[in-house]
Design a protein around this motif. Structure first.
Motif, mmCIF file in Angstrom:
data_model
loop_
_atom_site.group_PDB
_atom_site.id
_atom_site.type_symbol
_atom_site.label_atom_id
_atom_site.label_comp_id
_atom_site.label_asym_id
_atom_site.label_seq_id
_atom_site.Cartn_x
_atom_site.Cartn_y
_atom_site.Cartn_z
ATOM 1 N N ARG A 87 0.754 -1.268 0.055
ATOM 2 C CA ARG A 87 -0.076 0.006 0.142
ATOM 3 C C ARG A 87 0.973 1.383 -0.157
ATOM 4 O O ARG A 87 1.815 1.346 0.681
ATOM 5 N N GLY A 88 0.615 2.179 -0.772
ATOM 6 C CA GLY A 88 1.311 3.332 -0.872
ATOM 7 C C GLY A 88 2.669 3.269 -1.669
ATOM 8 O O GLY A 88 3.183 4.308 -2.124
ATOM 9 N N SER A 89 3.030 2.177 -1.930
ATOM 10 C CA SER A 89 4.305 1.942 -2.597
ATOM 11 C C SER A 89 3.819 1.394 -4.232
ATOM 12 O O SER A 89 4.141 1.917 -5.182
ATOM 13 N N VAL A 115 5.845 9.259 3.389
ATOM 14 C CA VAL A 115 5.450 8.024 2.438
ATOM 15 C C VAL A 115 6.838 7.541 1.794
ATOM 16 O O VAL A 115 7.202 6.384 2.032
ATOM 17 N N LEU A 116 7.590 8.605 1.529
ATOM 18 C CA LEU A 116 9.058 8.206 0.837
ATOM 19 C C LEU A 116 9.889 7.643 1.988
ATOM 20 O O LEU A 116 10.723 6.721 1.845
ATOM 21 N N ILE A 117 9.668 8.409 3.146
ATOM 22 C CA ILE A 117 10.449 7.869 4.356
ATOM 23 C C ILE A 117 10.181 6.485 4.722
ATOM 24 O O ILE A 117 11.149 5.560 4.827
ATOM 25 N N GLN A 118 8.803 6.106 4.652
ATOM 26 C CA GLN A 118 8.430 4.882 5.029
ATOM 27 C C GLN A 118 8.864 3.665 4.000
ATOM 28 O O GLN A 118 9.383 2.697 4.504
ATOM 29 N N HIS A 119 8.441 3.864 2.820
ATOM 30 C CA HIS A 119 8.760 2.960 1.537
ATOM 31 C C HIS A 119 10.223 2.979 1.073
ATOM 32 O O HIS A 119 10.584 1.950 0.700
#
Lengths: 354, 307
Positions: A87-89, A115-119
């Motif tokens: 999700r999100g990526s 989002v970018l930090i997470q994925h």
């Protein structure tokens, strides 16, 4: 063509105090790489819940049965932790109401960089740079300033652009847009659709466009699936559906679109009746109560999707017992659609947002 | 925001004046006076006493005199505690009450919010029902039952903690009163937190956060908690004002030298100056706390505008 998403016999049920609600009743379809699929239906047809189920975003009382595979990996029943890597990526979603769908107390920049930090494991600074690039890609004026603003400081159209930008951050394979233009002014709608059309060209993502507006679908989609009562009524490529609708429901939807060429004194067509009660779906065809062509078989037997016999080209399917649906050839409204594509609702040029 | 705060503080002045005037005239219109007792005083002595405290003058004159003195920081002598001024009484009692009250409220916020968040995340599970069950018990058991129970168990049966007394503010003397003060607050705060969380967890922006693939922990901390705590913050303003001005019941049961008892004793003894002193203390605190709440609102939600 490789399928990005394969959905097989997907069902969505909600348990409520008044009983079980069957929102989606066994749908199967594929979405191929780079294709744009329109999902059309009235409110309550299950079109949104179908993709909420795919994304694992159903409300607490909802549950999903069947299968939805992203490039061969089963998403239904996947543990949330694992699902969060998709999700999100790989799969991203654009929601309808950008005012309530963005966190009101977080700056735009934060909501994008997380989002970018997470994925991607990016640093805050790198993520900010990337967020800025994407904001510029979706043509947000003064993008750098927007990063430090809160959602309520932006206009509706700009918020929706942020929403779209947010979904594009990790360059997903599949972009699900749930009524992306419904909450917007007509002029802004047109701008957002134009943007979506551009994105379709630039990104290689497959796009699902969930909407109740056929005009939106016509301008953007390659393929259309018409949903009613949690089932697909008719599927086909966009021209097949618009020029040769073979399901009475699709035909009804097309007839209820206002046309500029039509005599304005004439009353706009509306499909009679209400969408079916999803707690007590009738035994046969879900559309039987509102259909002009209903006969005994429709009440007794659920029609399954089958190829349309008089289709132009292949791939058009319908769930209807009718052999074929005749269209009055001399219907001026239908004949007025230009042959290349159905027209956009409104075309703007050189529009600016302040 | 600064100009807003200054304006609110200026607005507080007329509010406090109204509070002071209302309580002054209401108190003086109540029958009886500070020197009424079962033993009838000789009329000359009573007249002298009244003259000494200006009680022989018309009430409006007394009010103006009181107001004039109060504005200079002189809240007058206590009528009951004859060797002390009201300022001295409040000055010695208030630190005790503040210390107890603040400790209790900090404890209550930490535990209450944590429990509320846990209950909301495990909504409609046994964890949720257990937490909410205990919180209901916490709200319904009055502190004059809870405090003696705590004393009985931890002070007498187990003998771990002192039964009563302030002990110069030693930690072990504070534990039982603080716990007794905090328990009902924990109950209320956990319910408020849970309610706020449940609502925000259902909101569209939390759904967006899930769609972005963010981990649960981040969604709770960054996207949910701030919005969910708004009801708790509104509750905390008046609650803090109430707690730091002391609790009569807790102070009586544990024999603590706070100012809570002055509220009741002042009223019963018609100790006019003491009542006014406590009213002004409490009124000022309420006004300040409400201002603080409004400022914290602005920190939690950027949509709040000060103009």
């Amino acid at each position: 063509m490789t399928a990005v998403l394969e959905v097989r016999d997907l069902k969505v049920r909600f348990s409520t105090p008044d009983g079980e609600v069957s929102a989606v009743n066994g749908v199967s379809f594929d979405i191929n790489e780079g294709e744009c699929l329109g999902i059309v239906g009235e409110s309550g047809s299950g079109k949104s819940q179908l993709f909420m189920a795919v994304m694992g975003l159903l409300a607490r009382n909802g549950r999903t049965e069947g299968s939805a595979k992203y490039r061969g990996t089963e998403l239904v029943g996947m543990p949330v932790k694992e699902l969060n890597t998709y999700r999100g990526s790989k799969l991203a979603m654009i929601f309808q109401d950008s005012m309530t769908s963005l966190t009101p107390h977080l700056r735009i920049g934060k909501q994008m960089t997380e989002v970018l930090i997470q994925h991607k494991g990016m640093s805050e600074a790198d993520a900010r740079g990337k967020a800025l690039d994407i904001l510029e890609l979706v043509r947000i004026p003064e993008a750098a300033r927007r990063l430090n603003q809160y959602p309520h400081e932006l206009s509706g159209g700009m918020r929706q652009r942020v929403m779209i930008a947010m979904s594009l951050l990790c360059e997903p394979d599949l972009l699900i847009a749930d009524e992306p233009t419904t909450a917007l002014d007509v002029t802004v709608q047109a701008q957002i659709l134009e943007l979506m059309a551009d994105l379709k060209r630039v990104t290689r993502a497959a796009i699902v466009l969930i909407t109740h507006e056929l005009g939106t679908v016509a301008g953007l989609c390659d393929r259309v699936q018409v949903m009613y009562g949690g089932r697909f009524m008719e599927t086909g490529d966009v021209r097949q559906i618009f020029y040769n609708p073979q399901h009475p429901y699709t035909n009804g939807l097309l007839s209820s679109m206002p046309r500029l060429t039509e005599d304005r004194r004439e009353k706009l067509y509306a499909i009679p009746g209400q969408p079916p009660n999803l707690q007590r779906l009738p035994a046969g065809c879900p559309f039987q109560e509102r259909c002009d062509f209903v006969h005994e078989r429709c009440v007794a037997e659920l029609p399954l999707l089958r190829p349309v016999t008089n289709a132009a080209g292949t791939g058009q399917m319908k769930a209807c017992h009718l052999e074929s649906l005749q269209h009055p050839v001399d219907d001026p409204s239908r004949a007025s659609i230009p042959a290349d594509a159905a027209p956009p609702v409104i075309r703007t040029s050189d529009a600016r947002t302040a | 925001m600064l100009s807003y705060a200054v304006r609110r503080l200026l607005e507080a002045i007329p509010t406090l004046l109204v509070i002071v005037a209302l309580s002054f005239f209401l108190m003086h219109s109540a029958p009886g006076g500070p020197f009424d007792s079962e033993r009838v005083l000789p009329p000359e002595i009573e007249a002298n006493l009244k003259a000494a405290y200006n009680l022989d003058k018309p009430v409006w004159q007394q009010f103006l005199i009181y107001l004039g003195n109060a504005l200079q920081g002189d809240f007058g002598p206590s009528f009951t505690y004859k060797d002390f001024t009201v300022s001295e009484l409040i000055g010695t009692g208030f630190p005790v009450s503040i210390r107890l009250g603040l400790t209790a409220i900090i404890l209550a916020v930490c535990i209450g919010c944590t429990l509320g968040v846990i209950a909301a995340m495990r909504q409609n599970t046994s964890t949720d029902y257990t937490v909410m069950g205990f919180s209901m018990v916490g709200i319904t058991i009055p502190n004059f039952v809870m405090a003696p129970l705590l004393t009985l168990v931890f002070g007498i049966y187990l003998g771990w903690l002192p039964v009563a007394g302030w002990g110069g503010g030693a930690i072990n003397h504070m534990i039982l009163p603080v716990v007794a003060l905090a328990l009902p607050q924990i109950a209320i705060i956990s319910r408020l937190t849970r309610g706020g969380m449940v609502e925000v967890l259902r909101s569209n922006f939390v759904r967006t956060a899930h769609a972005k693939g963010l981990p649960e922990r981040l969604i709770i901390w960054r996207h949910t908690l701030r919005a969910a705590l708004l009801p708790v913050v509104s509750y905390l303003g008046p609650a803090i004002a109430g707690l730091v001005t002391g609790s009569v019941v807790i102070e009586q049961i544990f024999g603590l030298p706070g100012i809570g008892r002055y509220f009741i004793q002042g009223a019963i003894n018609r100790d006019y100056t003491l009542v006014m002193g406590t009213v002004i203390t409490y009124g000022t605190l309420i006004v300040m706390m409400n201002l603080l709440v409004d400022l914290v609102y602005g920190l939690l939600d950027p949509r709040v505008r000060y103009d």
